[in-house]
Design a protein around this motif. Structure first.
Motif, short mmCIF file in Angstrom:
data_model
loop_
_atom_site.label_atom_id
_atom_site.label_comp_id
_atom_site.label_asym_id
_atom_site.label_seq_id
_atom_site.Cartn_x
_atom_site.Cartn_y
_atom_site.Cartn_z
N ALA A 210 0.83 -1.21 0.00
CA ALA A 210 0.00 0.00 0.00
C ALA A 210 0.86 1.25 0.00
O ALA A 210 0.53 2.25 -0.66
CB ALA A 210 -0.93 0.00 1.20
N LYS A 211 1.97 1.21 0.73
CA LYS A 211 2.87 2.37 0.78
C LYS A 211 3.36 2.73 -0.62
O LYS A 211 3.39 3.91 -1.01
CB LYS A 211 4.05 2.08 1.70
N LYS A 212 3.72 1.71 -1.40
CA LYS A 212 4.21 1.97 -2.75
C LYS A 212 3.09 2.52 -3.64
O LYS A 212 3.32 3.40 -4.47
CB LYS A 212 4.80 0.69 -3.34
N MET A 213 1.88 2.00 -3.45
CA MET A 213 0.75 2.52 -4.22
C MET A 213 0.50 3.99 -3.91
O MET A 213 0.26 4.80 -4.81
CB MET A 213 -0.51 1.71 -3.90
N ILE A 214 0.56 4.33 -2.63
CA ILE A 214 0.31 5.71 -2.22
C ILE A 214 1.40 6.63 -2.76
O ILE A 214 1.11 7.73 -3.27
CB ILE A 214 0.23 5.80 -0.68
N ARG A 215 2.65 6.19 -2.69
CA ARG A 215 3.76 7.02 -3.14
C ARG A 215 3.71 7.27 -4.65
O ARG A 215 4.02 8.37 -5.11
CB ARG A 215 5.10 6.39 -2.77
N THR A 216 3.34 6.25 -5.42
CA THR A 216 3.35 6.40 -6.87
C THR A 216 2.12 7.15 -7.38
O THR A 216 2.15 7.72 -8.48
CB THR A 216 3.41 5.03 -7.56
N GLY A 217 1.03 7.12 -6.60
CA GLY A 217 -0.18 7.79 -7.03
C GLY A 217 -0.83 7.13 -8.24
O GLY A 217 -1.60 7.76 -8.97
N ALA A 218 -0.55 5.85 -8.44
CA ALA A 218 -1.07 5.15 -9.61
C ALA A 218 -2.55 4.81 -9.42
O ALA A 218 -3.01 4.54 -8.31
CB ALA A 218 -0.27 3.87 -9.84
N ARG A 219 -3.30 4.79 -10.52
CA ARG A 219 -4.69 4.33 -10.49
C ARG A 219 -4.68 2.81 -10.50
O ARG A 219 -3.94 2.19 -11.26
CB ARG A 219 -5.46 4.87 -11.69
N VAL A 220 -5.51 2.21 -9.66
CA VAL A 220 -5.51 0.76 -9.52
C VAL A 220 -6.80 0.18 -10.07
O VAL A 220 -7.83 0.85 -10.16
CB VAL A 220 -5.35 0.35 -8.04
N ASP A 221 -6.72 -1.09 -10.45
CA ASP A 221 -7.90 -1.83 -10.88
C ASP A 221 -8.60 -2.34 -9.63
O ASP A 221 -8.05 -3.15 -8.89
CB ASP A 221 -7.46 -3.00 -11.78
N VAL A 222 -9.81 -1.84 -9.39
CA VAL A 222 -10.53 -2.18 -8.15
C VAL A 222 -10.78 -3.67 -8.05
O VAL A 222 -10.64 -4.28 -6.97
CB VAL A 222 -11.85 -1.39 -8.07
N ALA A 223 -11.16 -4.31 -9.15
CA ALA A 223 -11.44 -5.75 -9.13
C ALA A 223 -10.19 -6.53 -8.73
O ALA A 223 -10.26 -7.48 -7.94
CB ALA A 223 -11.94 -6.21 -10.50
N ASP A 224 -9.03 -6.14 -9.27
CA ASP A 224 -7.78 -6.80 -8.91
C ASP A 224 -7.43 -6.55 -7.44
O ASP A 224 -6.89 -7.42 -6.75
CB ASP A 224 -6.64 -6.32 -9.80
N LEU A 225 -7.69 -5.33 -7.00
CA LEU A 225 -7.37 -4.97 -5.62
C LEU A 225 -8.18 -5.82 -4.63
O LEU A 225 -7.68 -6.22 -3.58
CB LEU A 225 -7.65 -3.49 -5.40
N GLN A 226 -9.42 -6.14 -4.97
CA GLN A 226 -10.26 -6.96 -4.11
C GLN A 226 -9.91 -8.44 -4.19
O GLN A 226 -10.11 -9.18 -3.24
CB GLN A 226 -11.74 -6.79 -4.51
N ASN A 227 -9.40 -8.87 -5.33
CA ASN A 227 -9.20 -10.28 -5.61
C ASN A 227 -7.91 -10.79 -4.98
O ASN A 227 -6.81 -10.42 -5.42
CB ASN A 227 -9.18 -10.50 -7.12
#
Length: 407
Positions: A377-394
């Motif tokens: 999550a830290k890397k996601m927050i730092r990069t500010g990238a848009r994520v695929d919600v379905a993948d994030l849940q899976n």
């Protein structure tokens, strides 16, 4: 000429700054002033291991007493600073003594927000080791503790008290504990954890007054008409930053001492860090005052490095943790203004991570018994990238793959 650095605040943040100065090659004079008699110690343990008797006062110390003298760091403990004389480049101690500085770090922390007009010795607060020592005698099996406020401090004390066989009633003014921070759904899970451990959690319950019986026992009166007699009351309704020594100076104050990403105040050569500082955070493009252990360490070091001319902006996402019963909660980022919460894992098993998104970008995450997710999550927050919600849940999709796909 020898340079003088004064650090006002003898806690973790101040000690971290002093350490960073010496590690950075500073050979001048460092004076560390603290109003407590103890040198810097681990405050997070106060509500947990120390209250439960697993840690002693010596166990709490961040550094041994000899560490300061070995590094020629002068400590003035049990000493209060009355005010900062920014034009004269001096601090004035209570009693009138003046100490000159070339650089000053204000790391005065904060104090518990108090109930107005309440003076009973059985109405307790937790900030210092002495506060914890006042709470300890009330945590005996069969005693009844009322906790006002279901935030992290109140919840941790409640958990410790239950482990010690204390009857616990928690009064929370909001309909859901931590709903503003974590969201209603996550707040309900948080509430259920305590209820399953035997805590009498009452939400939407405002406190009107606290009175005493003839025997000195507190009786908490609530807006719903309840009168709860107990042995002691623990108040956990937030913190107030200790900004008083900066008042009347050129230092900007607004819900703390306002600093930039290098922990510099609006007065040249004066810095602020830790719980008292409201720092501009480049990642979130706003000022944030964070009251967390990790933040105190990082801001103390950032201020010291800036004094040495080696300043780097502090832009890491804020991170903190809380241990309650058998649950480890870790939070990273800043969830102000999320528009979606994506949950990975199981509420029923209480092993999950909630990701807080704004327009498809992860801004914060809360992990319950899933510490490894926080690193991703830290890397996601730092990069500010848009994520695929379905993948994030899976859970069949590795978080590394989610991060790569969003990059």
């Amino acid at each position: 000429m020898q340079q003088n650095v004064i650090i006002v605040g003898g806690g973790l943040c101040g000690a971290s700054a002093a350490e960073a100065l010496r590690e950075g090659g500073f050979t001048g004079r460092i004076t560390l002033i603290g109003d407590e008699l103890d040198p810097a110690y681990e405050r997070p343990s106060l509500s947990k291991e120390y209250l439960q008797g697993h840690h002693t006062a010596d166990d709490l110390l961040i550094k041994p007493v000899s560490w300061y003298s070995d590094r020629s760091i002068e400590t003035r403990l049990g000493t209060r600073v009355a005010r900062v004389l920014d034009q004269d480049r001096k601090v004035e101690l209570v009693g009138g003594e003046l100490l000159p500085f070339d650089h000053l770090l204000i790391a005065t922390g904060g104090r518990p927000r108090r109930l107005p007009g309440e003076t009973s010795e059985r109405v307790l607060y937790l900030r210092t080791r002495e506060d914890a020592d006042r709470i300890k005698p009330h945590l005996a099996p069969g005693r009844h503790l009322v906790v006002i406020g279901a935030g992290f401090i109140g919840a941790e004390v409640a958990a410790s008290a239950r482990r010690l066989g204390v009857e616990v009633t928690v009064l929370e003014a909001l309909d859901v504990p931590l709903g503003r921070v974590l969201g209603e759904e996550i707040g309900k899970v948080y509430a259920a954890i305590h209820q399953d451990e035997g805590v009498d959690l009452r939400t939407g319950e405002a406190v009107l007054s606290i009175r005493e019986t003839q025997s000195g026992h507190p009786v908490v009166h609530t807006a719903s008409g309840a009168a709860i007699e107990c042995d002691a009351v623990l108040v956990g309704i937030g913190m107030v930053p200790n900004v008083e020594i900066a008042e009347g100076t050129g230092i900007k104050i607004d819900n703390g001492i306002v600093v930039d990403e290098f922990c510099r105040t609006t007065v040249d050569g004066i810095f602020a860090a830790g719980d008292v500082a409201r720092q501009y955070h480049p990642l979130f493009d706003r000022h944030i005052r964070a009251e967390h252990y990790d933040n105190a360490i990082r801001q103390g070091r950032t201020a010291a490095e800036a004094m040495l001319g080696n300043g780097r902006p502090l832009d890491d996402p804020h991170w903190f943790w809380s241990d309650q019963y058998d649950y480890n909660l870790q939070y990273i980022g800043s969830s102000d203004g999320w528009d979606q919460i994506v949950v990975r894992g199981s509420f029923d098993e209480r092993k999950f991570t909630a990701f807080y998104l704004n327009q498809g970008v992860v801004r914060a995450a809360l992990a319950v018994n899933r510490p490894k997710d926080i690193l991703r999550a830290k890397k996601m927050i730092r990069t500010g990238a848009r994520v695929d919600v379905a993948d994030l849940q899976n859970e069949d999709v590795d978080l590394k793959a989610v991060l790569r796909k969003g990059a």
